[in-house]
Design an enzyme around this catalytic site. Sequence first.
Site, mmCIF file in Angstrom:
data_model
loop_
_atom_site.group_PDB
_atom_site.id
_atom_site.type_symbol
_atom_site.label_atom_id
_atom_site.label_comp_id
_atom_site.label_asym_id
_atom_site.label_seq_id
_atom_site.Cartn_x
_atom_site.Cartn_y
_atom_site.Cartn_z
ATOM 1 N N SER A 315 0.790 -1.229 0.000
ATOM 2 C CA SER A 315 0.000 0.000 0.000
ATOM 3 C C SER A 315 0.824 1.282 0.000
ATOM 4 C CB SER A 315 -1.024 -0.030 1.138
ATOM 5 O OG SER A 315 -0.498 -0.514 2.314
ATOM 6 N N ASP A 326 7.385 5.413 -11.852
ATOM 7 C CA ASP A 326 6.677 6.005 -12.986
ATOM 8 C C ASP A 326 7.248 7.354 -13.404
ATOM 9 O OD1 ASP A 326 5.060 3.830 -13.006
ATOM 10 O OD2 ASP A 326 3.177 4.915 -12.744
ATOM 11 N N LYS A 340 -1.762 -3.964 -2.961
ATOM 12 C CA LYS A 340 -2.949 -3.390 -2.332
ATOM 13 C C LYS A 340 -3.125 -1.974 -2.855
ATOM 14 C CE LYS A 340 -5.230 -2.076 1.939
ATOM 15 N NZ LYS A 340 -5.181 -0.614 1.843
#
Length: 433
Positions: A315, A326, A340
């Site tokens: 998470s 990214d 998650k």
Amino acid sequence: MGITHRTLVVSTTVVMTALVAVTGAGLHWSRSLAGFRQSPKELVDEVWQVIDREYVDATFNGNDWRAVRREFLSRNYTKPEEAYKAAREMLEKLNDPYTRFMDPEQFRSMQIETSGELTGVGITITQDEKTKEITVVSPIEGSPAAEMGLMAKDVILKIDGKSTKGMDLNQAVSMIRGPVNTKVRLTIRRGNQILNYEITRARIEIHPVRYSLRQTPQGPVGYIRLVTFSSNAAGEMRAAIRELEKQGVEGYVLDLRSNPGGLLFASAEIARMFLKQGDIVSTVNRQGEAERLRAGRGFLTDKPLVVLIDGGSASASEILAGALQDNNRAILVGTKSFGKGLVQSVQPVGEGAGIAVTIAKYFTPSGRDINKKGIEPDVEVTLTEQQREQLTRDDIATDRDPQFMRALAVLNERILAQRRNPQSARPTQGPNP
């Protein structure tokens, strides 16, 4: 659009951490328990209303939610414990292990957990949606569970000799919890092995950040291990980076292995320390409204960065790792993360109780939904079962730690590439946003 600042938790610790609260930790209740005892049905209705208003799935997992309300309000409740049981039964209909009711003791434990003051055995557990098995997400570093050798993905078969088959998460945690210096016996399945552990509960002092200076062929580098995203994580991370910058480090290894997550905003604040600009995470609620957290303040360093992840990185860890990957800011080394991609809001209900409700899905800057999928590392370094068992706490981030050694090698390559060509400071691996 910015995300409204409230108690948002993106951690599997919201599912349950086997800890007990430190009594008297500065929590204040605004109403007396006596008032609640007169009308426990009000709590059941309040829990229903929170779900009706905020739950991420507008279909409520195929349930007629108004019919659910009628069913539960048609019952008579004479004491709080009956209302607690009904609230849990109601939430089970959603088949969402991350949406859960907490009685006052459990709610205090959760609040204290995010503040960094804990006692207990120190394991974060979840319940598999399909098999219903109670599974260890990760032991908290330095906790009794970690010292005894419990690992991420261990399946808890028995607690003090009682089978966990058919047991819900609340019951499991209640059995694992207990006073300091008492013992609990856990029977674990790890692969094909059945293992037994007797763990002594203890007070756990959690400092989420640990750091050190490491000498490498390309000069000194900073090693930072982040074990949880508690309320003091960003402050400790900021202090660590500033101190390592003073010591002239050439780059960083950020270790998120076995970090089960925590507070969303702690993750975002730490991401901003490494990102000058760009998106960090977007969340989408049940109305389909997307909100984004962005970088742009709090930036501290643009030096080469390698991030270590594994199956226990969940998470909030995945939000940070995904943002850095990214935005082509870091290379990820290790194994696939937990997977998650859901956000919970934690809020009080009734008299001292609380509810964690899944209110949104989150996506990495490039739009990846990592829920049940995880984040793939750029450089995969898988440990054998034997290597995992032999890797003790003292071996972490040493030459006996294969993942760490590979991360150092990758970092040195990035440092050398940057010297040859300053424009190559950011890695080219990983998806573009």
